[in-house]
Design a protein around this motif. Sequence first.
Motif, PDB file in Angstrom:
ATOM      1  N   PHE A  26       0.381  -3.708  16.959  1.00 10.10           N
ATOM      2  CA  PHE A  26       0.351  -4.603  15.814  1.00 10.10           C
ATOM      3  C   PHE A  26      -1.001  -4.442  15.127  1.00 10.10           C
ATOM      4  CE2 PHE A  26       0.779  -9.232  14.282  1.00 10.10           C
ATOM      5  CZ  PHE A  26       1.772  -8.921  13.376  1.00 10.10           C
ATOM      6  N   TRP A  27      -1.083  -3.471  14.193  1.00  7.42           N
ATOM      7  CA  TRP A  27      -2.351  -3.111  13.581  1.00  7.42           C
ATOM      8  C   TRP A  27      -2.270  -3.178  12.068  1.00  7.42           C
ATOM      9  CZ3 TRP A  27      -6.950  -2.086  16.016  1.00  7.42           C
ATOM     10  CH2 TRP A  27      -6.891  -2.046  17.424  1.00  7.42           C
ATOM     11  N   ALA A  28      -3.408  -3.466  11.454  1.00 10.27           N
ATOM     12  CA  ALA A  28      -3.500  -3.521   9.999  1.00 10.27           C
ATOM     13  C   ALA A  28      -4.703  -2.720   9.521  1.00 10.27           C
ATOM     14  CB  ALA A  28      -3.616  -4.967   9.519  1.00 10.27           C
ATOM     15  N   VAL A  29      -4.544  -2.121   8.350  1.00  6.72           N
ATOM     16  CA  VAL A  29      -5.640  -1.423   7.674  1.00  6.72           C
ATOM     17  C   VAL A  29      -5.858  -2.130   6.343  1.00  6.72           C
ATOM     18  CG1 VAL A  29      -6.471   0.766   6.735  1.00  6.72           C
ATOM     19  CG2 VAL A  29      -4.964   0.761   8.744  1.00  6.72           C
ATOM     20  N   GLU A  30      -7.060  -2.650   6.115  1.00  5.85           N
ATOM     21  CA  GLU A  30      -7.379  -3.371   4.883  1.00  5.85           C
ATOM     22  C   GLU A  30      -8.297  -2.528   4.012  1.00  5.85           C
ATOM     23  OE1 GLU A  30      -9.330  -7.584   3.248  1.00  5.85           O
ATOM     24  OE2 GLU A  30      -8.849  -7.347   5.385  1.00  5.85           O
ATOM     25  N   PHE A  31      -8.068  -2.582   2.698  1.00  6.53           N
ATOM     26  CA  PHE A  31      -8.802  -1.749   1.750  1.00  6.53           C
ATOM     27  C   PHE A  31      -9.715  -2.591   0.855  1.00  6.53           C
ATOM     28  CE2 PHE A  31      -4.844   0.256   2.886  1.00  6.53           C
ATOM     29  CZ  PHE A  31      -5.279   1.500   3.310  1.00  6.53           C
ATOM     30  N   VAL A  32     -10.892  -2.051   0.577  1.00  5.70           N
ATOM     31  CA  VAL A  32     -11.866  -2.732  -0.281  1.00  5.70           C
ATOM     32  C   VAL A  32     -12.504  -1.718  -1.218  1.00  5.70           C
ATOM     33  CG1 VAL A  32     -12.398  -4.623   1.317  1.00  5.70           C
ATOM     34  CG2 VAL A  32     -13.643  -2.448   1.502  1.00  5.70           C
ATOM     35  N   VAL A  33     -12.989  -2.216  -2.364  1.00  4.71           N
ATOM     36  CA  VAL A  33     -13.694  -1.359  -3.308  1.00  4.71           C
ATOM     37  C   VAL A  33     -15.036  -0.938  -2.725  1.00  4.71           C
ATOM     38  CG1 VAL A  33     -14.804  -1.293  -5.582  1.00  4.71           C
ATOM     39  CG2 VAL A  33     -12.570  -2.368  -5.315  1.00  4.71           C
ATOM     40  N   ASP A  34     -15.650  -1.853  -1.990  1.00  7.66           N
ATOM     41  CA  ASP A  34     -16.987  -1.610  -1.453  1.00  7.66           C
ATOM     42  C   ASP A  34     -17.094  -2.221  -0.060  1.00  7.66           C
ATOM     43  OD1 ASP A  34     -19.933  -1.060  -1.616  1.00  7.66           O
ATOM     44  OD2 ASP A  34     -20.006  -3.253  -1.606  1.00  7.66           O
ATOM     45  N   LYS A  53     -15.393  -6.438  -1.507  1.00  9.12           N
ATOM     46  CA  LYS A  53     -14.668  -6.790  -2.727  1.00  9.12           C
ATOM     47  C   LYS A  53     -13.293  -6.130  -2.729  1.00  9.12           C
ATOM     48  CE  LYS A  53     -14.951  -6.329  -7.768  1.00  9.12           C
ATOM     49  NZ  LYS A  53     -15.735  -5.763  -8.896  1.00  9.12           N
ATOM     50  N   PRO A  54     -12.237  -6.881  -3.052  1.00 17.61           N
ATOM     51  CA  PRO A  54     -10.887  -6.296  -3.059  1.00 17.61           C
ATOM     52  C   PRO A  54     -10.622  -5.525  -4.347  1.00 17.61           C
ATOM     53  CG  PRO A  54     -10.755  -8.583  -3.701  1.00 17.61           C
ATOM     54  CD  PRO A  54     -12.203  -8.330  -3.343  1.00 17.61           C
ATOM     55  N   PHE A  55      -9.612  -4.695  -4.323  1.00 20.35           N
ATOM     56  CA  PHE A  55      -9.178  -4.018  -5.535  1.00 20.35           C
ATOM     57  C   PHE A  55      -8.439  -5.012  -6.437  1.00 20.35           C
ATOM     58  CE2 PHE A  55      -9.850  -0.425  -2.743  1.00 20.35           C
ATOM     59  CZ  PHE A  55     -10.326   0.549  -3.602  1.00 20.35           C
ATOM     60  N   PRO A  56      -8.449  -4.778  -7.741  1.00 23.89           N
ATOM     61  CA  PRO A  56      -7.704  -5.658  -8.646  1.00 23.89           C
ATOM     62  C   PRO A  56      -6.218  -5.652  -8.309  1.00 23.89           C
ATOM     63  CG  PRO A  56      -9.168  -4.194  -9.873  1.00 23.89           C
ATOM     64  CD  PRO A  56      -9.155  -3.701  -8.462  1.00 23.89           C
TER      65      PRO A  56
END
Length: 468
Positions: free
Chosen positions: A370-378, A383-386
Amino acid sequence: MESIGPKNSLLYKDFESHPAAVVKYGRGIYLETEDGRTILDATSGAAVACLGYDNREVQKAVARQLKDLSYCHPGFYKAQVAEDLAGFLVDSTNGRMSKAILCGSGSEAVEVAVKLAKTYFAHLSSPQPERTHFIARTGAWHGATLGALTLGDFRGRKDPFMDLIPQTASRVSACSTYRGLRKGESEEAYVCRLAQELDDEFQKIGPHKVCAFVAETVGGSASGCATPVRGYFPAMKAVCAKYGALLILDEVMCGMGRTGTLHAWEQESVVPDIQTVGKGLGSGYGAISAVLVNANLVDSFRASGKAFAHGQTYMAHPLAAAAALRVQQVIKEENLVANVSKMGSYLGQRLKSRLSSHPFVGDIRGRGLFWAVEFVVDKHSKKPFPTSLGLNSRMHSRGMKKGYEIALFNANGTYDGYAGDHFLVCPPYIVSEAEVDDIVERVSRVIEDTFAELVELTPKSQYLNGVH
């Protein structure tokens, strides 16, 4: 046989567009589509198909039950297979939970749990009918029905129905080290801070008005597998006990072996008053969920001599119960929870090794399979992507294409309920080491190629330029 009626008669989420893949059949952890794709299901559907798609033992059990008894009214009759499943579930807790209510979906189970908690206080020798308030957590997802939406915090799915949703819940912070743990703060101090926040919320609402604190033991689709730190749940339960409220743990997604123990709470040094399970309970071979009730509550209900005012047509459905019972027996016979633990550890290591250095991968978290990959601008600001970029949907769509052929459970909202992109990787319990390697490579190609494409786009490339 010729199809009857107009095409696209079945309504999905969108009135115009429909899921692109027509699945012909499933084999193991793969789905074969009508257009010739072989999709590696790295998500078990929605963390459901824990045994994969063609377990012969479960198929035979359902066929036998269909031949013997397909349905009986749960208010008039008992189906032995439902009794057997309930017994299995109770036994699996070593008697700490002593009753099981068999429902149809995770949302239904949450609704039942809420009604059961309210009933408990109404049936005490000195009734407490004013306990109608529930404290949940930010970033939670507890289901799509109105009562479940009351508890949840997935804004995109909740906002359209706010005028219909009962205003009987408030929220405190989730236990999420990636976004919640302060710089220089120890995990012990973090737990104390969260416990104080819960205590403050009790005081704000009025301790005599709070029915229960509700939480996913390990965060689900909305929070992206937010994993509790050691001591968190005992501290939360201590606050509940201080004010006489209940602890309800939602394990619809993270339970029944998904995180490396049959019940996720077994790793938390805590026992809930009420627990919901679903998804992996029946592995998709039957539509089924369950509510498990702590032995102490059951004793209280018995002492009251009053009934629980609840009933549904498909409760304890024989076919679903037969499927779930055999699924759980197979998991036990083949020692698959141990495989979840082993392969889950390997999956986490491989994901981190392959993706941690990627400039837009903010966090990789999880437990078991049960794994997640989270993405950020920086990475520094997190900071999240729009939301307008639709990043998580882009990745899901790319994964389904020929040449990638991997299903990823995409979602948004990890930042503020709206923004924040992530996807879940939660393959079936039967996954092998070689298949884990394949999953990680396919996932990595999806991520790398999606961002390579975005860099070339204008004006959206402004979100990416200069971040490397």
